[in-house]
Design an enzyme around this catalytic site. Structure first.
Site, PDB file in Angstrom:
ATOM      1  N   ARG A  59     -49.420 -50.822  -0.767  1.00  0.00           N
ATOM      2  CA  ARG A  59     -50.461 -51.622  -1.416  1.00  0.00           C
ATOM      3  C   ARG A  59     -49.926 -52.960  -1.911  1.00  0.00           C
ATOM      4  NH1 ARG A  59     -51.331 -46.328  -2.016  1.00  0.00           N
ATOM      5  NH2 ARG A  59     -49.975 -46.243  -3.831  1.00  0.00           N
ATOM      6  N   GLU A  96     -39.104 -38.083  -6.939  1.00  0.00           N
ATOM      7  CA  GLU A  96     -39.135 -36.820  -7.669  1.00  0.00           C
ATOM      8  C   GLU A  96     -38.984 -35.624  -6.732  1.00  0.00           C
ATOM      9  OE1 GLU A  96     -43.306 -38.393  -7.008  1.00  0.00           O
ATOM     10  OE2 GLU A  96     -41.458 -39.215  -7.791  1.00  0.00           O
TER      11      GLU A  96
END
Length: 176
Positions: A59, A96
């Protein structure tokens, strides 16, 4: 009067249970919201020397392209590994759930160029940190990092500021 935050949709439990996904596509789809975001992202840098805008996958390409156009500057993408056709340099970073790699063309930035880094969301700061390291390896001087959304609980802003980066965000959301 609406703010940028008002245009951002929250999708519960996407992509995993417990995640509150901050969806900026609703902001991008609204002409007033999109213009407001672009104007607010570039406003703090008005009058500063900037040579190129770097957008982080994916984005950040939308935002970076619009900001570069508005400022009549070149745009440089930092992409996921294997997506750029020319000679590149790479930087790995931790997610993560594992590790990822981003790349930039090795001739995209000339030493000494002033760079504005943009993306939609600042979470842990891993992608931005990797992009910054690539830019610095090419000799670029980062004049600032601009994001629409910050998730303060995840510590990305502190990570970038600890690297000496100026960080601007348009809004914050609590939680993941």
């Amino acid at each position: 009067m609406k703010t940028v935050k008002d245009y951002i949709r929250t999708i519960v439990d996407f992509p995993h249970e417990g995640i509150m996904f901050r969806d900026v596509t609703t902001l991008f789809a609204d002409p007033r919201g999109f213009r407001m975001a672009i104007d607010q992202m570039l406003h703090p840098y008005a009058g500063m020397q900037i040579d190129k805008v770097v957008g982080l996958e994916a984005r950040g390409f939308i935002l970076g392209g619009a900001i570069a156009h508005q400022l009549t500057l070149g745009f440089v993408p930092v992409r996921k590994k294997g997506k750029l056709p020319g000679a590149t340099i790479s930087e790995a970073y931790t997610l993560e759930y594992g590790e990822a790699v981003v790349e930039i063309h090795d001739d995209a930035i000339t030493a000494g160029e002033k760079i504005l880094v943009v993306d939609d969301l600042l979470a842990t700061g891993g992608t931005a940190e990797a992009g910054i390291k690539l830019i610095e390896r090419l000799g670029g001087e980062i004049i600032g990092c601009s994001f629409i959304v910050d998730l303060p609980e995840l510590g990305g802003r502190k990570k970038l500021e600890d690297m000496g980066m100026g960080v601007q965000v348009l809004c914050e959301f609590e939680g993941l």
